[in-house]
Design an enzyme around this catalytic site. Structure first.
Site, PDB file in Angstrom:
ATOM      1  N   GLU A 378     -24.481 -37.577 -14.490  1.00 33.50           N
ATOM      2  CA  GLU A 378     -23.067 -37.962 -14.410  1.00 33.50           C
ATOM      3  C   GLU A 378     -22.736 -39.151 -15.308  1.00 33.50           C
ATOM      4  OE1 GLU A 378     -22.042 -38.501 -10.275  1.00 33.50           O
ATOM      5  OE2 GLU A 378     -21.956 -36.348  -9.930  1.00 33.50           O
ATOM      6  N   TYR A 439     -15.012 -32.454  -2.332  1.00 30.66           N
ATOM      7  CA  TYR A 439     -14.194 -33.366  -3.135  1.00 30.66           C
ATOM      8  C   TYR A 439     -13.172 -32.534  -3.898  1.00 30.66           C
ATOM      9  CZ  TYR A 439     -17.822 -36.885  -2.290  1.00 30.66           C
ATOM     10  OH  TYR A 439     -18.704 -37.765  -1.713  1.00 30.66           O
TER      11      TYR A 439
END
Length: 750
Positions: A378, A439
């Site tokens: 990420e 999410y």
């Protein structure tokens, strides 16, 4: 001959010392290693755990050491930067909290010795990690060992490596095994013997040569393959260094003979056969222990992962203990190993990524379980110099292929990362971290996203490096996204299992996470300081229902599991009871009477649902073949409040919010609010205030951009404000109630 002495006992420890002591500090705390100073404050929430320099001091007499020419100290892990002093002299500094390093202390030894190690986990601009969703526990949290060797020895200074690298190459039923050793202090009279031993300790091949010849190629006939969970057979390479007839040093390394390749259409192949990689990610820490683990902790983790039926582990987000890599070799788990180049690219951090990658590859080269080296995780989440970040990946990718020509490179991309980003094309294989259904978005979006990637880049192997959702001991018969119930987590993973099973092109899939883990900045779910996406609780004492969903899918061990054992009291007259089993047929009994029998077709998921009359007290029993499981139901008239999520330290809980029927409130999802023009205007104004408060659209380094807002669409406004609170945005109860009042004026679309 080398000798090793465990140096874990009786260290003096201080969190408040202001310098290197000149004598042994009798009034400090005494600790044994492994040790961390964040095992409590790094798990209780508030993002306020101690990060700074602490001191470890040990005294020892040279007379107590074995006779040798040279003495080294080996540190298994010191997080995250360490300095080593012997008798007041600084001998070494090491940056990187998860890899081993060694220090030659020979020239500084006296009759009586004072060893001081400073360990620092404070924030800085050049050592990874600096931003991530886990606690950076400080301490000497792995073993410290003194190694005594002859001046002629297998090298101890090469990036903490074993001094031996073993590279088997299969040729039909045989194997050619190249063994390279690294030597120090060799003279013409020294000779080298290299042996290959089978699992029973018998010599299978042997070579003898001058020690000047540091490479040897030996042959194994009718080689026994390392074949994953099916048959993780291990050989041992032993290297002996002679001075005449005397052995002056010896080392050994286990290895496995196997081939693998990754087909972008058909997935992972081991030894020429399809071998789907379906498994979990693992963080190493534990409740009240942090990362100061003992061998028994690693063993318990491995047993649970194997019980699940996993074939692969992603060891996130850093180098793990050598003992755990050994367990992966022994049990046949295929491993993704990576460095903590995560979340935030540091302008001054390139050299640290290089040194940590060298240590990861060199220290773990011989493990047959490892198939890919992870370059980053990420990393596009926070970038100030994209060109530098991309070049950093090219450097690491080239470095790995130079160090290891037998394995592949991988990256884990954050969900919002554009699939066309040049850095996505750098490694050999790619995986994405997606949380559709937690999410933002919903569970149905996961599979189609990967189908689109696969269609556009059919020659690039694509996998799932993270997916999951949080669950604590909250319960409901109507699970919804974001409710933190065990029931929603089970539903989420049922859906993901179905989507993954239908897509064999996924080269590997890793649940996030096998275990709950410490994340001191987190303030959600009712138990702060943890990420609760684990299939098993932080203390390893409770396997959530979702654990058994994977066991039903992946394991061959016959079993049956009744879900909802912690959800006893229910109000509905007819309730749904879920059963997981890997057996072809299951029957459910309520108070001894059969509710029904269901049979699984070959293509069905191993999940079964029964409608059960909920009256009084009901004893349930599920029977599948020889396997049985029991649970209990009790009818209540009102909802059992112990099952309702109550945020610890929350300004507001969802049930305290006014929500008129037909009008919006803080409990509504952002996506739904944005369907209304008035709602869009109000929410845009709200987010404008948030981004201004956080300084130009960034939250703790996380850019609030269109892609992130798309991910947030599945959040309720209340949940979003809670998550933003972790990044520095502060909301008072009055502010939230005022926003709720405004939302209460906006009518929901018909």
């Amino acid at each position: 001959m080398r000798k090793q002495i465990n140096f874990n006992r009786k260290w003096a420890f201080s969190k408040s010392a202001d310098g290197i002591p000149g004598s042994f500090p009798e009034k400090w705390d005494f600790v044994n290693l492994p040790h961390t100073w964040n095992n409590i404050d790094g798990q209780d929430g508030g993002n306020d755990y101690y990060r700074g320099t602490c001191y470890y001091v040990k005294q020892f007499d040279k007379a107590d050491l074995p006779e040798a020419d040279l003495y080294y100290l080996e540190f298994g892990g010191a997080n995250s930067s360490a300095e080593v002093y012997v008798n007041g002299k600084k001998l070494a500094c090491h940056d990187g909290g998860y890899s081993a390093f060694r220090v030659n202390i020979t020239d500084s030894l006296q009759e009586k010795n004072l060893l001081v190690v400073t360990v620092d986990n404070a924030e800085n601009d050049h050592v990874y990690p600096q931003m991530a969703d886990f606690t950076f526990y400080g301490g000497l949290y792995r073993n410290v060992t003194l190694i005594a060797v002859n001046k002629t020895h297998f090298d101890l200074d090469y990036y903490g490596g074993a001094g031996i690298m073993v590279t088997p190459k299969l040729q039909e039923n045989d194997a050619s095994v190249e063994v390279e050793v690294f030597l120090t202090g060799v003279e013409a009279r020294h000779t080298l013997c290299i042996r290959l031993l089978d699992a029973e300790g018998n010599i299978a091949a042997e070579s003898k040569s001058s020690a000047a010849d540091t490479k040897a190629t030996l042959s194994l006939s009718n080689v026994h393959l390392w074949n994953g969970r099916k048959d993780p057979y291990l050989y041992t390479a032993e290297a002996l260094l002679f001075d005449g007839e005397t052995i002056v040093d010896n080392i050994c390394a286990r290895f496995g003979c196997r081939t693998f390749f990754i087909d972008p259409e058909k997935g992972f192949f081991l030894n020429g056969e399809s071998y789907p990689l379906r498994g979990v990610s693992r963080h190493q820490d534990r409740l009240d222990i942090g990362n100061a683990l003992l061998p028994a902790h690693h063993e318990e983790d491995m047993e649970l992962i194997c019980e699940l039926g996993a074939t692969t582990i992603r060891l996130a987000h850093y180098q793990h203990d050598q003992y755990f890599y050994d367990l992966c070799d022994e049990r046949g788990l295929v491993v993704w190993a990576e460095i903590p180049y995560i979340s935030k690219h540091l302008k001054n951090g390139r050299e640290n990524t290089i040194s940590q990658m060298k240590e990861l590859v060199i220290q773990n080269y011989n493990h047959p379980s490892i198939v890919v080296w992870g370059l980053s995780n990420e990393i596009t989440m926070s970038i100030t110099d994209k060109d530098d970040m991309t070049e950093n990946h090219r450097v690491l990718n080239d470095l790995v292929h130079e160090l290891d020509k037998t394995r592949l490179t991988a990256i884990a991309c954050v969900s919002m990362c554009d699939i066309h980003d040049p850095y996505v094309r750098i490694p050999d294989v790619v995986s994405y971290n997606h949380y559709f259904g937690w999410y933002g978005g919903d569970t149905s979006m996961n599979g189609p996203w990967f189908d689109r990637f696969h269609a556009e880049f059919p020659d690039t192997p694509i996998g799932i490096s993270e997916y999951g959702c949080e669950a604590l001991n909250w319960h409901t018969s109507n699970p919804v996204q974001g409710d933190y119930t065990e029931e929603y987590q089970a539903h989420y993973h049922e859906e993901l299992i179905k989507q993954i099973a239908a897509r064999p092109y996924l080269w590997a899939t890793h649940v996030w996470n096998m275990f709950d883990f410490g994340a001191d900045a987190r303030n959600e779910g009712g138990e702060n300081g943890q990420n609760h996406k684990g299939l098993v609780t932080f203390d390893r004492k409770y396997k959530k229902d979702s654990f058994y969903a994977y066991k039903a899918w992946l394991s061959d061990e016959p079993f049956v599991h009744l879900c909802g054992k912690r959800y006893i009291y229910r109000t509905e007259p007819v309730t749904t009871v879920t059963v997981y089993t890997n057996q072809p047929e299951v029957e459910l009994f309520a108070n001894g009477k059969s509710v029904g029998k269901q049979r699984r077709q070959e293509t069905d998921a191993p999940f079964f649902y029964f409608g059960v009359l909920n009256e009084g007290t009901t004893k349930l029993m599920a029977v599948a073949g020889e396997c049985k499981d029991e649970s209990l139901l009790c009818k209540t008239e009102t909802f059992h409040e112990a099952y309702r999520l109550k945020e610890k330290g929350a300004i507001l809980n969802w049930f305290d919010i006014t929500a008129p029927e037909g009008y919006f409130s803080l409990n509504d999802k952002i996506d739904d609010i944005l369907q209304s023009e008035t709602g869009r205007t109000l929410f845009a104004s709200f987010m404008g205030q948030v981004t201004k408060e956080l300084g130009g659209g960034k939250a703790a380094g996380f850019e609030i951009n269109d892609a992130m807002m798309q991910m947030m669409g599945g959040f309720t406004v209340l949940r979003l404000t809670g998550l933003l609170g972790m990044t520095g945005a502060e909301f008072t109860k009055e502010q939230l109630l005022a926003l709720n009042d405004q939302l209460n004026q906006i009518k929901k679309p018909a």
